[in-house]
Structure formats: C-alpha cells, structure tokens
Design a protein around this motif. Structure first.
Motif, PDB file in Angstrom:
ATOM      1  N   LYS A  85       1.181   4.065  -3.171  1.00 13.44           N
ATOM      2  CA  LYS A  85       0.640   5.436  -3.095  1.00 13.44           C
ATOM      3  C   LYS A  85       1.584   6.455  -3.708  1.00 13.44           C
ATOM      4  O   LYS A  85       1.155   7.502  -4.193  1.00 13.44           O
TER       5      LYS A  85
ATOM      6  N   ASP B 102       0.799  -1.231   0.000  1.00 12.83           N
ATOM      7  CA  ASP B 102       0.000   0.000   0.000  1.00 12.83           C
ATOM      8  C   ASP B 102       0.829   1.278   0.000  1.00 12.83           C
ATOM      9  O   ASP B 102       0.584   2.179  -0.798  1.00 12.83           O
ATOM     10  N   SER B 103       1.812   1.353   0.899  1.00  8.47           N
ATOM     11  CA  SER B 103       2.461   2.656   1.066  1.00  8.47           C
ATOM     12  C   SER B 103       3.305   2.998  -0.155  1.00  8.47           C
ATOM     13  O   SER B 103       3.286   4.123  -0.638  1.00  8.47           O
TER      14      SER B 103
END
Ligand SMILES: [Zn+2]
Length: 301
Positions: A270, A266-267
C-alpha cells in the motif's frame, strides 16, 4: 589506404555486435540484459530495477537496438545518433549500469537473420540470467521488431551450432516483457512488480537530465517552445518532465498494486509510490515465485 581501412572494419564489426562491452566476471552475481528499440526505452522501462540490481553488484546491461537517429524534431542522422549514444551513456552512468547502442537506423529495424544473430550473440556474451524486452505488439515498429528479435533468440541462444562463434548458453535465461497499455490480441499481465521508490531520483535524473533530447526537448514530436532561454522557464520545463514521469510510475504502482501485494505483503504494498513490472515470456526458463524472488532480490527490504 591501409590507415583508412581500419576504422571502416571496426565500424562494421561494432554494427554487427561483434565488439561488445566486455562480459562481466562470473562471480555468482545475477546477469541481466535489457533490450529497447531506442536509446531511452530500457531506461524508461527498467531504469529503476536496473539501478537496484546494480547497487547490489549484479551485472546489468541496457542495449538500444537502433541508434535513434530520427528521434528529434530538429536534428537527425549521424550527429543525432552520436548525441543519443552519449545521452544513453550518461543515463546509464547515473543508473550504474552498462550501455550499448547498436548502429542500426531508427525507424528501420527489421526482424532479419542478421539481427537475430546479433541479439543472440549479445545475450550469450552477457551470459544472461534475465532478458528483458518490449512485447511484440507495442505501437512502434522498432519496439515490435525488438520484441520479435528477442523472442526469436529465446531458443536459439541454447543451440550450439547457431552462431557457433559465441559459446551457447547451457541454461536458458528467463525472458520477460515490459508493460504497455495495448489490449489486442492480449493485454500485459504482470508476473512481478517492484517498488522503485528507493531509486526514483536516479531514474528521474537519467530521464530528465541525461536523456535531454527525448524528454526535455520533446524528441520526435517536440517543438521550439519546449526549449525556453529564460532559466526560470527552463527549470519549469524540467519540473514538467519529472512530474510526467513521476505520474507514469505512480500509475504503474496503482495498476500493479495487487501484484505488489503478492511480493511485499498487503501493508507494505500500500505504501509503494512508484513501480516497475514485468511479464514472463512463455519462451525460455519459466521461474516459479521463489525463483522470481531470487532473480528480483528486493522484497525482504
Ligand atoms: Zn522507443
């Protein structure tokens, strides 16, 4: 008489794809062949990941199935075909990949037996692990028939007595599609998405500087005002072309953000600014997630 017959023979062999770029050595590296209808399609759809594979020593070939000879508002025919071949070669030099442009008229590609044989031979000669192409429901007839021709070759590359002049592939490659926005009969569904942030400058240089006839000059739908003589305006026009493509690849990162997250977490997903994505064709080898990570060896970086 003899002297003039030699170039004729060579020309016809090239158009059949018999005289291809030499196959890369069998050195354990990945072997990727990308098909586009025109000398710019592969660069747009896979120029980023192509440059990333090439930087790791993998063998990448971009094939334009037509010669692009009607792809301009001011010029056409043989001179344009030669110009576009040179542009594709310059683009592919920037990206670090191999280029081939088949001598088939732009706007006239058909899914014939002869063309099926040509595509089959090219995939076999490259001993491809991965084959990329447009989906067969793209807007342009040449794009659609490129998709059909690659689909038609997807099984035949493994059949020994189809084109027995080129050794058949014992392992069927993974066939994958480029993204598009068409919804009917079914929309593009990404199976892998890749950050191309590290090579975005190379990709923009290939599109803006090398493929000048298509983007800076506007290609088939351009007009004289796109080509100002004032150097300041020329610079502006280059910025406009680069901005257009930056936005396109940013939009792809947005559109495929959840797929990016599956591969990068996820990070990291992003923070991806520019992306390319591909969908697995149901013909050919069906890779699982781990195999996809081996074919796209970019996610641990
Ligand atoms: Zn095209």
């Amino acid at each position: 008489m003899k002297r003039s017959s030699v170039p004729l023979l060579l020309t016809s062999m090239v158009s059949l794809g018999v005289v291809a770029a030499p196959a890369p050595p069998e050195d354990g590296k990945l072997r990727i062949i990308c098909f586009g209808a025109h000398p710019d399609d592969c660069e747009i759809q896979a120029g980023g990941v192509g440059a990333m594979w090439a930087a790791k020593g993998h063998h990448v070939k971009l094939v334009s199935v037509t010669n692009g000879d009607i792809g301009h508002w001011r010029e056409a025919g043989g001179p344009l075909a030669r110009r576009r071949k040179a542009e594709a070669e310059q683009a592919d030099k920037i990206l670090g990949v191999t280029s081939e442009v088949l001598d088939i008229h732009d706007g006239e590609l058909l899914p014939t037996l002869e063309n099926r044989r040509t595509i089959t031979r090219l995939i076999r000669e490259w001993k491809a692990d991965i084959v990329l192409s447009p989906r067969p429901n793209d807007y342009h007839p040449d794009h659609r028939y490129t998709g059909i021709l690659v689909q038609d070759a997807a099984y035949m590359v493994t059949v020994p007595f189809f084109c027995p002049d080129v050794p058949y592939l014992k392992n069927n490659p993974v066939f994958m599609y480029y993204p598009d926005g068409f919804q009917k009969p079914n929309p593009f569904q990404p199976d892998v998405a890749i950050s191309i942030d590290s090579v975005i400058k190379q990709k923009l240089d290939a599109l803006d500087i090398a493929l000048e006839s298509q983007f800076y000059e506007g290609g088939a739908n351009g007009y004289p005002e796109l080509m100002p003589s004032d150097p300041a305006k020329q610079k502006e026009r280059h910025q406009e072309v680069r901005g257009h493509f930056e936005k396109r690849f940013q939009d792809q990162a947005e559109r495929f953000r959840s797929k990016l997250a599956e591969f990068y977490g996820d990070s990291k997903a992003k923070s991806v600014r520019y992306a390319e994505a591909f969908e697995i064709c149901e013909y050919g080898k069906q890779p699982n997630q781990d195999e996809l990570k081996q074919l796209f060896p970019f996610f641990g970086e």
